[in-house]
Write a protein that holds these residues in place. Structure first.
Motif, PDB file in Angstrom:
ATOM      1  N   CYS A 483       0.813  -1.218   0.000  1.00 61.19           N
ATOM      2  CA  CYS A 483       0.000   0.000   0.000  1.00 61.19           C
ATOM      3  C   CYS A 483       0.846   1.268   0.000  1.00 61.19           C
ATOM      4  N   GLY A 484       2.172   1.109  -0.074  1.00 60.88           N
ATOM      5  CA  GLY A 484       3.033   2.283  -0.151  1.00 60.88           C
ATOM      6  C   GLY A 484       3.479   2.820   1.191  1.00 60.88           C
ATOM      7  N   GLU A 485       3.053   2.180   2.294  1.00 64.42           N
ATOM      8  CA  GLU A 485       3.484   2.615   3.635  1.00 64.42           C
ATOM      9  C   GLU A 485       4.775   1.898   3.994  1.00 64.42           C
ATOM     10  N   ARG A 486       5.818   2.169   3.230  1.00 59.17           N
ATOM     11  CA  ARG A 486       7.058   1.409   3.369  1.00 59.17           C
ATOM     12  C   ARG A 486       7.786   1.722   4.671  1.00 59.17           C
ATOM     13  N   GLU A 487       7.679   2.952   5.125  1.00 59.55           N
ATOM     14  CA  GLU A 487       8.338   3.296   6.384  1.00 59.55           C
ATOM     15  C   GLU A 487       7.729   2.505   7.542  1.00 59.55           C
ATOM     16  N   ARG A 488       6.405   2.430   7.579  1.00 60.42           N
ATOM     17  CA  ARG A 488       5.746   1.642   8.620  1.00 60.42           C
ATOM     18  C   ARG A 488       6.107   0.166   8.473  1.00 60.42           C
ATOM     19  N   ALA A 489       6.132  -0.306   7.217  1.00 60.04           N
ATOM     20  CA  ALA A 489       6.470  -1.713   6.984  1.00 60.04           C
ATOM     21  C   ALA A 489       7.886  -2.028   7.465  1.00 60.04           C
ATOM     22  N   LEU A 490       8.821  -1.113   7.206  1.00 56.45           N
ATOM     23  CA  LEU A 490      10.204  -1.342   7.645  1.00 56.45           C
ATOM     24  C   LEU A 490      10.283  -1.370   9.171  1.00 56.45           C
ATOM     25  N   THR A 491       9.544  -0.501   9.820  1.00 57.98           N
ATOM     26  CA  THR A 491       9.517  -0.500  11.289  1.00 57.98           C
ATOM     27  C   THR A 491       8.986  -1.828  11.822  1.00 57.98           C
ATOM     28  N   ILE A 492       7.938  -2.340  11.180  1.00 56.00           N
ATOM     29  CA  ILE A 492       7.345  -3.613  11.604  1.00 56.00           C
ATOM     30  C   ILE A 492       8.338  -4.760  11.386  1.00 56.00           C
ATOM     31  N   ALA A 493       9.029  -4.754  10.239  1.00 56.42           N
ATOM     32  CA  ALA A 493      10.017  -5.807   9.964  1.00 56.42           C
ATOM     33  C   ALA A 493      11.148  -5.784  10.987  1.00 56.42           C
ATOM     34  N   LYS A 494      11.593  -4.598  11.347  1.00 56.51           N
ATOM     35  CA  LYS A 494      12.659  -4.493  12.359  1.00 56.51           C
ATOM     36  C   LYS A 494      12.171  -5.030  13.706  1.00 56.51           C
ATOM     37  N   ARG A 495      10.914  -4.727  14.059  1.00 57.39           N
ATOM     38  CA  ARG A 495      10.366  -5.237  15.307  1.00 57.39           C
ATOM     39  C   ARG A 495      10.346  -6.766  15.292  1.00 57.39           C
ATOM     40  N   ALA A 496       9.949  -7.340  14.152  1.00 58.41           N
ATOM     41  CA  ALA A 496       9.915  -8.799  14.040  1.00 58.41           C
ATOM     42  C   ALA A 496      11.307  -9.394  14.204  1.00 58.41           C
TER      43      ALA A 496
END
Length: 1016
Positions: A483-496
């Motif tokens: 959906c283009g929210e790559r910054e949020r996605a990157l934050t979530i991946a780092k949390r994982a």
């Protein structure tokens, strides 16, 4: 009861807005003429946006237009995905059922994400979710509207954009950006006073303001005279001037508050003129019977519209009492029947907000629980496409985590099916928020198979394994990217990955590192290799799995773009092997495409192309949209890389057809950019320029835009437009950026940089660019970019041979070029020809070029379909023939070569080459216009040529290969070869170039008939 005045709180006479109606009339007329129109109407709450829209809709219908109205639906603080578009498309389907069915033909299952009734639930659930999924849906929606509006003027009106969900905002922006044809008006309204600094609509409005195709109206409040007319319409009599002054001062010209104040004053209610306007709105509600007040509170919390049967279930009143309460609220102008007659809504959202804000916290959660319980008991109470989202919202606002968590996850799955990825991400984040509060007994019943498809099973049974928090993180990471929210996605991946530091799960960690690599690249934070290398280390030594195959395929694809060579080839082979072992068909198809391209680079041309053709045919048959797009980008690119431009164009044109049908807008931009490159090779320059512009216009990512800019820069240089070339080169550099260097981007830019510097007389800058490039080297498989660069460098040195300022450093430059030539491969005829050309230019730079050398180069290019290159080397051969005394036959041959060169250059618009040919002819006193002299009535007959041989000679003179001659004359290539051999024998010449020269000298064919792409 409120009496007659209460039922007419709205003036029956439309007041003012003459300028706005004039603009709307212009918009409607423009659409009726076939020019699609886009309009935004803003204004504060109550200023009269809906009334203006109703007036315009009535006018449009009277003029024969079809009006499709859709409103953004609010449920608590949530918006329904695509709600206004779904509602408007339903209206359009009711008005034009046959036309909409025809426009949607073949894409019903995809479009059913917006309009579920035209597809099947099974197909939506089976649909794929990929990078292009949302863009594909958007593109198909735009084309659906364009087709429906081809013969009917259509007004698509979307209300209350300030409540729009993110997916609706994205679709509207896409529609406004890409709409090109059709008798269509797209109109959207929004509350300007709600658009605070952090409101999600604000960036969209800023973006749309930059589009010249979008108009924007801002509705002002009424003047005192307009307020007087409005009050007179409401009261059906001339109002008292003092009363008008008081209402105007209190309302400040807001049309809705004028209505409320006028009714209050008529009833003798002075409260409304002194207290807050919010209290004024509540006073009218509080004047209702208790049952009607209760119903109003229930409707206020239910959403924008509440269906009658749902309202009855929540209100728990006897049916007669409910109807009486509704009648009182409707007569008082508080509620109104919803469009379609199946429910109720507040006459104005300001009243709903006032009533909702007046609810007590416990009262609000209790009402949400009753809504949720009613909907769980009878799911048919609301439309099927709203059920999951509304139930999730009701349970969430009821503050019941045990019920809310599964409901929110169900809603996230429904959002995914509709490609409403922004809403899916919001719901997944809500599920993460609820996770720790939900009881274990509830969480243990949740399964990945039901809610999370991003992370592959990898040995676990998703139907029996419990859903994990990491599964939600995996799903959210992918959805954020989609959906283009790559910054949020990157934050979530780092949390994982932080959570996985505490677990022994290398496979899952590797998967997250691959996702992180993609996000880092798309955010321009790096090239992503560090993340891929980490993933490779994590899976090293593990048994084959889908994750392992994906890691290998990702590494191979990255290497093919950044560091092609044997290691990349090995990685691609292993990726294909692993994907086959675990049955990962999609990964296998992508890996085989990568493998095929690397095989071609390694010299296994036919075997590699066979791989790529097989993949293309398979994915087209399966309808695997993402790989269909990639196959029609990569395969033609590889074909162009080995000089098979005509073959490339055929596949690219088929790719455009498929991209249009399947809505593959990202792939379409790449196809256009590759088409521009192949058309340049074939000498179809005007078409190439159009293709390059299409690549830039259609592209949603930077790379196709940069590639299109490169093609436009090449054409500008070849046509003598140096400053224009510099502008396009700057565009290209800006598009690619410095964060992720790739040879396929960097080398063409280096070549153009060198050429622009030479054209501007900056030889030392050109040498510096060459030195930087030679220092970096040419990785394996980059010969298609290296040979043109070396050619331009060698040509520049040869042209500057006599310049004193160029002497210093020349030997080192020539040695560097020669060293690179010796290392580059010539695995295709086109690059073998380029090697000969570069060596000939190096000889010229050293002052030892000969006609024999250039004759060999000309012969090499005569076998290729590259008219501009052929014209350039013909010019060099003519120049070489004229060096020294020059025998008569050499001068005659040079004359014909220059005539051919000028003819092609003029046709292409290559002014510098045409000027150079004319200048050389003038210096050598050669006539480029043949003298008029008696000629045989039929020169072909005089030479003993048959009619078929005459046709073949004409195509030989135009520079066509035997294969192309065979296609044009519908004969076999072997037959064409026999004809060419016979022609050479009858003319007494040794090569195709000499045969062409004889034909020109005898004036056998008009110059126009010899241009590339001419008939026959």
């Amino acid at each position: 009861m409120l009496g007659a005045v209460e039922t007419r709180s709205v003036s029956p006479v439309f007041i003012g807005r003459a300028a706005e109606l004039g603009t709307l009339d212009e918009v409607l007329a423009g659409a009726a003429a076939g020019d699609p129109q886009a309009l935004l109407i803003g204004g504060e709450a109550g200023v009269g946006k809906t009334r203006l829209l109703e007036e315009f809709a009535g006018t449009a219908r009277r003029r024969g237009a079809v009006v499709a109205l859709g409103g953004c639906v609010e449920i608590g603080a949530d918006g329904l995905p695509f709600a206004p578009f779904s509602t408007a498309l339903r209206a359009l389907r009711r008005e034009l059922p046959e036309q909409l069915a025809a426009a949607a033909a073949g894409q019903e299952e995809e479009l059913a994400r917006l309009l579920p009734e035209i597809g099947t639930a099974a197909a939506r659930e089976a649909g794929r979710h990929d990078e292009d999924g949302m863009a594909r849906l958007f593109e198909l929606t735009v084309r659906l509207l364009e087709r429906v509006a081809a013969e009917h003027t259509v007004v698509l009106a979307l209300e209350d954009l300030h409540w729009a969900d993110a997916s609706t905002r994205h679709l509207l922006a896409y529609l406004f950006r890409t709409l090109r044809t059709g008798r269509l008006v797209v109109l959207a309204t929004y509350r300007s006073d709600d658009i605070h600094r952090r409101h999600p609509l604000r960036p969209l409005l800023a973006e749309l303001d930059r589009l010249r195709s979008v108009r924007r109206l801002e509705l002002a409040r009424f003047t005192r005279d307009e307020v007087c007319l409005q009050i007179a319409g409401i009261l059906a009599q001339e109002p008292d001037p003092d009363q008008v002054d008081a209402i105007f001062e209190r309302s400040d010209g807001n049309a809705f508050f004028v209505e409320e104040l006028a009714v209050a004053a008529h009833e003798g209610c002075r409260t409304g003129l002194t207290d807050s306007l919010r209290d004024l709105l509540l006073v009218r509600v509080e004047g209702l019977p208790e049952a009607a007040q209760q119903v109003a509170r229930i409707v206020a919390e239910g959403g924008s519209t509440v269906e009658y049967r749902l309202l009855a279930a929540v209100a728990r009143l006897a049916e007669d009492d409910l109807i009486e309460a509704l009648r009182a609220a409707v007569n008082a102008g508080i509620l109104t029947p919803a469009p379609g007659g199946d429910g109720y809504r507040f006459r104005h959202s300001l009243v709903r907000e006032a009533v909702s804000d007046d609810l007590l916290p416990g009262e609000r959660s209790r009402l949400n629980r009753r809504y949720a319980e009613a909907l769980e008991s009878d799911p048919a109470l609301v439309p099927a496409d709203q059920r999951a989202t509304r139930l999730a919202s009701y349970w969430y606002h009821a503050h019941d985590p045990a019920k809310a968590l599964p409901a929110v996850l169900d809603a996230s799955v429904e959002a995914r099916r509709r490609h409403a990825y922004a809403e899916q991400l919001r719901l997944l984040e809500r599920a993460m928020e609820l996770w720790d509060y939900a009881p274990d007994v509830v969480r243990d019943t949740l399964r990945p198979a039901d809610y999370a498809e991003a992370y592959p099973p990898c040995g676990c049974d998703p139907a029996t394994t419990a859903l994990r928090y990491l599964d939600l993180l995996a799903e959210a990471t992918v959805v954020g990217r989609l959906c283009g929210e790559r910054e949020r996605a990157l934050t979530i991946a780092k949390r994982a990955l932080r959570l996985l530091d505490e677990e022994d799960d290398p496979q899952r960690a590797a998967w997250f590192w691959v996702q992180r690599s993609r996000l880092v690249q798309s955010l321009a934070r790096g090239d992503g290799w560090k993340e891929i290398a980490t993933a490779q280390e994590l899976v090293r030594g593990l048994p084959p799995s889908e994750v392992h195959a994906e890691v290998l395929a990702t590494a191979a694809h990255w290497s093919s773009l950044h560091e092609p060579g044997p290691e990349a080839l090995t990685a691609a082979e292993r990726a294909v092997e692993y994907a086959r072992m675990v049955g990962a068909d999609d990964i296998e198809s992508n890996a085989r495409l990568t493998l095929g391209g690397l095989m071609v680079d390694a010299g296994q041309i036919e075997a590699g192309l066979t791989h790529m053709y097989e993949v293309r045919d398979e994915v087209v048959a399966r309808g695997l949209a993402p790989v269909v797009g990639r196959s029609h980008v990569n395969l033609p690119s590889v074909l162009e890389g080995v000089g098979r431009s005509e073959e490339s164009v055929g596949i690219l044109q088929e790719g455009l057809r498929l991209a249009g049908r399947m809505g593959l807008r990202v792939a379409e931009a790449w196809i256009w950019s590759n088409l521009a490159e192949s058309l340049i090779s074939l000498g179809r320059w005007d078409e190439a320029a159009e293709a390059a512009v299409s690549a830039q216009r259609r592209g949603q990512t930077a790379a196709p835009y940069g590639s299109g800019a490169n093609s436009l820069a090449f054409l500008a240089l070849a046509r003598g437009e140096v400053s224009e070339a510099g502008r396009h080169l700057a565009e290209s550099r800006a598009s690619y950026g410095p964060h992720d260097p790739m040879p396929q981007h960097d080398l063409p830019i280096a070549c153009l940089t060198l050429k622009v510097a030479v054209a501007e007389g900056r030889l030392h800058d050109a040498r510096a660019e060459l030195a930087r490039t030679l220092e970096s080297g040419f990785p394996p498989g980059t010969q298609r970019y290296a040979w043109p660069l070396l050619l331009e460098a060698a040509t520049a040195e040869a042209d500057a041979r006599t310049l004193p300022a160029a002497r210093e450093g020349r030997e080192e430059v020539l040695a560097g070029i020669l060293g690179a030539v010796k290392q580059l491969t010539t695995n295709a005829p086109v690059w073998l020809a380029h090697e000969q050309w570069v060596r000939a230019e190096l000889h010229r730079a050293e002052g030892r070029g000969t006609p024999d050398t250039w004759s060999e180069v000309v012969s090499a290019f005569e076998a290729l379909e590259r008219p501009y290159d052929l014209a350039r080397v013909r010019y060099r051969l003519a120049e070489s023939l004229l060096t020294g005394d020059g025998e008569d036959d050499e001068r005659d041959r040079a004359t014909e070569l220059l005539r051919l060169t000028r003819a092609v250059a003029r046709h292409l618009g290559a002014r510098p080459l045409a000027d150079a040919a004319e200048a050389l002819a003038q210096r050598a006193r050669l006539p480029l216009t043949p003298a008029l002299r008696p000629a045989p009535a039929d020169p072909a007959a005089a030479l003993g040529l048959t009619s078929r041989e005459r046709d073949v000679l004409r195509l030989v003179a135009a520079g066509h290969t035997n294969r192309r001659i065979a296609e044009k004359l519908f004969i076999s290539p072997k037959t064409a070869s026999v004809h060419v051999s016979n022609i050479l024998a009858k003319l007494g010449v040794s090569g195709r170039g000499e045969a062409a020269a004889v034909a020109h000298r005898l004036g056998m064919f008009p110059a126009e008939s010899l241009m590339p792409g001419s008939p026959g």
